[in-house]
Write an enzyme that holds these catalytic residues in place. Sequence first.
Site, PDB file in Angstrom:
ATOM      1  N   CYS A  83       0.830  -1.195   0.000  1.00  0.00           N
ATOM      2  CA  CYS A  83       0.000   0.000   0.000  1.00  0.00           C
ATOM      3  C   CYS A  83       0.876   1.260   0.000  1.00  0.00           C
ATOM      4  O   CYS A  83       1.615   1.478  -0.945  1.00  0.00           O
ATOM      5  CB  CYS A  83      -1.009  -0.028   1.149  1.00  0.00           C
ATOM      6  SG  CYS A  83      -2.356   1.177   0.914  1.00  0.00           S
ATOM      7  N   HIS A 193      -3.747  -4.626  -0.762  1.00  0.00           N
ATOM      8  CA  HIS A 193      -3.409  -5.290   0.497  1.00  0.00           C
ATOM      9  C   HIS A 193      -3.508  -6.806   0.329  1.00  0.00           C
ATOM     10  O   HIS A 193      -4.616  -7.356   0.385  1.00  0.00           O
ATOM     11  CB  HIS A 193      -4.366  -4.846   1.599  1.00  0.00           C
ATOM     12  CG  HIS A 193      -4.148  -3.458   2.084  1.00  0.00           C
ATOM     13  ND1 HIS A 193      -3.269  -3.146   3.091  1.00  0.00           N
ATOM     14  CD2 HIS A 193      -4.698  -2.283   1.674  1.00  0.00           C
ATOM     15  CE1 HIS A 193      -3.287  -1.839   3.301  1.00  0.00           C
ATOM     16  NE2 HIS A 193      -4.144  -1.296   2.448  1.00  0.00           N
ATOM     17  N   GLU A 195      -2.788  -8.992   2.478  1.00  0.00           N
ATOM     18  CA  GLU A 195      -3.263  -9.571   3.740  1.00  0.00           C
ATOM     19  C   GLU A 195      -4.772  -9.474   3.886  1.00  0.00           C
ATOM     20  O   GLU A 195      -5.353 -10.115   4.765  1.00  0.00           O
ATOM     21  CB  GLU A 195      -2.552  -8.896   4.929  1.00  0.00           C
ATOM     22  CG  GLU A 195      -3.034  -7.518   5.298  1.00  0.00           C
ATOM     23  CD  GLU A 195      -2.454  -6.395   4.438  1.00  0.00           C
ATOM     24  OE1 GLU A 195      -2.675  -5.227   4.787  1.00  0.00           O
ATOM     25  OE2 GLU A 195      -1.794  -6.694   3.411  1.00  0.00           O
TER      26      GLU A 195
END
Length: 212
Positions: A83, A193, A195
């Site tokens: 990011c 992202h 994750e």
Amino acid sequence: MAKPDVVVLDYGSGNVHSAVRALERAGAQVTLTRETVRIQEAAGLVVPGVGAFAAVMDALTAIDGPRWIGRRIAGGRPVLGICVGHQILFERGVEHGIAADGMGEWPGEVTALPDDVVVPHMGWNTVRAPEGTVLFDGIEDERFYFVHSYAVQSWDFDQTVESMAAPKVTWSHHGADFIAAVENGPLSATQFHPEKSGDAGMQLLKNWIDSL
């Protein structure tokens, strides 16, 4: 077989614990730290980032992060930015008319997405990955989770000579094309992202970990 040793850089950025957990699930032994010896010795370093470009650069600079990240890159030691941790690797960012210098590892300026689309660009989107990608191997057609209002929308790296060492640039689109990821030797980064990107994001992190 020992798990690869990965450090998530602790410089006050938010969202670090979700990154730590995702990396652990993807198969890494993860430490959240700003200790310089650990930063240099780890098999991989992850630089997360949320918020404003200038604020992230200020926070990194406060712990001498750009120097230690730069040393890893110069030594061929893998680094993954996520990011705003992706954005600060470019030359500069411009938010609300205020410019701030980035690390300058890649040419380009982080600017606002077009004003005729909804921002922030929040949610799932496809990407266009290049041939030979490591990060997107096996997940080229998947969707990934983005949360951002700014991005690098052009790529000026000199690629007049085709080379296996040339950076591999992945694109996405929200009102305009923008850079979704870059793979450049030891240095990789994603605007989205991983994750938060479900199974596809987990596979991307596994691909990176397996490359360490």
